[in-house]
Design a protein around this motif. Structure first.
Motif, short mmCIF file in Angstrom:
data_model
loop_
_atom_site.label_atom_id
_atom_site.label_comp_id
_atom_site.label_asym_id
_atom_site.label_seq_id
_atom_site.Cartn_x
_atom_site.Cartn_y
_atom_site.Cartn_z
N ARG A 1 -6.60 65.68 9.27
CA ARG A 1 -5.37 66.45 9.02
C ARG A 1 -5.26 66.93 7.58
NH1 ARG A 1 -2.62 68.01 13.35
NH2 ARG A 1 -0.62 67.73 12.28
N LYS A 2 -6.33 66.75 6.81
CA LYS A 2 -6.34 67.16 5.41
C LYS A 2 -5.24 66.46 4.62
CE LYS A 2 -9.65 70.00 6.47
NZ LYS A 2 -11.06 69.65 6.16
N HIS A 3 -4.99 65.21 5.01
CA HIS A 3 -4.03 64.36 4.31
C HIS A 3 -2.58 64.84 4.46
CE1 HIS A 3 -7.36 62.14 2.56
NE2 HIS A 3 -7.90 63.30 2.25
N LYS A 4 -2.34 65.84 5.30
CA LYS A 4 -0.98 66.27 5.62
C LYS A 4 -0.60 65.61 6.93
CE LYS A 4 -1.47 70.71 3.27
NZ LYS A 4 -1.46 72.19 3.40
N ILE A 5 -0.18 64.37 6.84
CA ILE A 5 0.02 63.58 8.05
C ILE A 5 1.51 63.48 8.37
CG2 ILE A 5 -2.14 62.30 8.00
CD1 ILE A 5 -0.78 60.11 6.47
N GLN A 6 1.82 63.76 9.61
CA GLN A 6 3.21 63.78 10.05
C GLN A 6 3.29 63.45 11.52
OE1 GLN A 6 5.85 67.08 8.91
NE2 GLN A 6 6.30 67.38 11.09
N ILE A 7 4.31 62.69 11.90
CA ILE A 7 4.65 62.49 13.31
C ILE A 7 5.61 63.61 13.68
CG2 ILE A 7 5.78 61.00 14.99
CD1 ILE A 7 4.85 58.60 13.37
N ASP A 8 5.15 64.53 14.51
CA ASP A 8 5.95 65.70 14.83
C ASP A 8 7.10 65.38 15.77
OD1 ASP A 8 4.24 67.58 13.40
OD2 ASP A 8 2.78 67.20 14.99
N ARG A 9 6.86 64.43 16.66
CA ARG A 9 7.91 64.06 17.61
C ARG A 9 7.85 62.57 17.88
NH1 ARG A 9 9.01 66.69 23.64
NH2 ARG A 9 11.15 65.93 23.84
N PHE A 10 9.00 61.91 17.82
CA PHE A 10 9.07 60.45 17.98
C PHE A 10 10.00 60.14 19.15
CE2 PHE A 10 8.18 56.76 14.96
CZ PHE A 10 8.13 55.85 16.00
N ILE A 11 9.41 59.70 20.25
CA ILE A 11 10.19 59.36 21.44
C ILE A 11 10.08 57.86 21.66
CG2 ILE A 11 10.51 59.75 23.91
CD1 ILE A 11 9.04 62.39 23.59
N CYS A 12 11.19 57.16 21.67
CA CYS A 12 11.17 55.70 21.85
C CYS A 12 11.07 55.36 23.33
CB CYS A 12 12.44 55.07 21.27
SG CYS A 12 12.60 55.27 19.49
N TYR A 13 9.90 54.88 23.74
CA TYR A 13 9.76 54.46 25.13
C TYR A 13 10.67 53.26 25.41
CZ TYR A 13 7.69 53.29 29.61
OH TYR A 13 7.51 53.03 30.94
N VAL A 14 10.66 52.29 24.50
CA VAL A 14 11.61 51.17 24.58
C VAL A 14 12.83 51.56 23.75
CG1 VAL A 14 12.01 48.75 24.05
CG2 VAL A 14 9.77 49.48 24.89
N SER A 15 13.94 51.76 24.44
CA SER A 15 15.11 52.38 23.80
C SER A 15 15.99 51.39 23.06
CB SER A 15 15.95 53.11 24.86
OG SER A 15 15.17 54.07 25.53
N ASN A 16 15.96 50.14 23.46
CA ASN A 16 16.89 49.17 22.87
C ASN A 16 16.16 47.86 22.60
OD1 ASN A 16 19.13 47.81 21.99
ND2 ASN A 16 20.06 47.56 24.00
N PRO A 17 15.87 47.56 21.31
CA PRO A 17 16.16 48.34 20.11
C PRO A 17 15.23 49.54 20.00
CG PRO A 17 14.90 46.39 19.53
CD PRO A 17 15.21 46.28 20.99
#
Length: 275
Positions: A122-138
């Motif tokens: 990624r040329k050191h440009k690292i990012q999580i574009d989308r974060f979906i919590c499969y386990v919602s609680n917590p």
């Protein structure tokens, strides 16, 4: 116990077919090969170009994290993504624990990357574009401390984590979810996806626990200890035990439960008796 017993007792929870100590036959030749077991249901893991699933495992210790990674592999296959292992600055140093190259060889392509390899691509440009919590609680098991530790890696997040199943309760009350629900819920064109800790995820249990696992591959077992661990165990046997010993492992869900078998296990409770 009378006489010389020259055999190795494998764990009672062994799954899948195994060869000797290692695939390239560096073992002592005392482990017996199990019969091939036909798996009933498997899927192909064919990652799309530039699509990644960022693994995050937080629950418990090493064995729990390996189970979490196994489930991440399943989800990465479902979603057609390469699995990115956590950074050793955030989690364990997995390249010293499991044989990553062996995993990729089993699938005939690169399906798993270390964090460092991912950052380089990624040329050191690292990012999580989308974060979906499969386990919602917590939510994803991520507290502010863990979020800051992720950011300290130079990793940015495009938006706050959102729950996949807002109605789910606590980890021990998670609802069962199935592939038909998961794929449309988690499918995304975002390049880098994260779904949080998967240890407690209750999904397709029979499929996941079948001998050999849920993924189509050419190996007896996909996840096995690193070559250093395997060689250390082999050298220990050669130096101190020879051929006349029995190795017993009394921990039901120790490292690993995934189906590799060696003459002596190299973690948790291992009891070795000379005859």
């Amino acid at each position: 116990m009378n006489g010389q017993i020259q055999q190795t007792l494998l764990s009672s929870h062994q799954l899948g077919n195994t060869s000797a100590l290692m695939d390239d036959n560096v073992g002592l030749g005392t482990c017996r090969k199990a019969n091939n077991i036909e798996r009933q249901r498997t899927i192909e893991w064919k990652p799309k170009k530039d699509r990644y699933l960022f693994a995050i495992c937080l629950s418990g210790q090493m064995s729990n994290h390996l189970i979490c990674l196994e489930k991440h592999m399943f989800f990465a296959a479902l979603l057609g993504r390469v699995l990115v292992l956590p950074s050793p600055k955030f989690d364990y140093q997995y390249d010293q624990v499991i044989d990553i190259q062996h995993i990729n060889n089993c699938f005939g392509t690169t399906v798993v990357l270390t964090f460092e390899e991912f950052a380089e691509q990624r040329k050191h440009k690292i990012q999580i574009d989308r974060f979906i919590c499969y386990v919602s609680n917590p939510p994803c098991y991520l507290d502010e401390e863990h979020i800051q530790r992720l950011k300290s890696l130079g990793l940015s997040m495009g938006g706050k984590p959102v729950p996949a199943w807002p109605g789910d309760g606590k980890p021990d009350e998670q609802k069962k979810h199935f592939v038909g629900e998961i794929i449309p819920k988690l499918s995304s064109e975002d390049e880098v996806l994260a779904i949080g800790d998967m240890f407690y995820a209750d999904v397709e249990e029979l499929w996941l626990k079948q001998p050999g696992g849920p993924l189509a591959h050419k190996c007896g077992t996909v996840i096995q200890p690193s070559r250093l661990i395997m060689l250390t165990a082999q050298r220990f046997i050669q130096t101190f035990l020879g051929s006349d010993f029995i190795a017993l492992h009394f921990r039901r869900h120790g490292f690993l439960k995934f189906g590799w078998a060696v003459c002596i296990e190299s973690s948790y409770s291992v009891f070795v008796y000379r005859i």
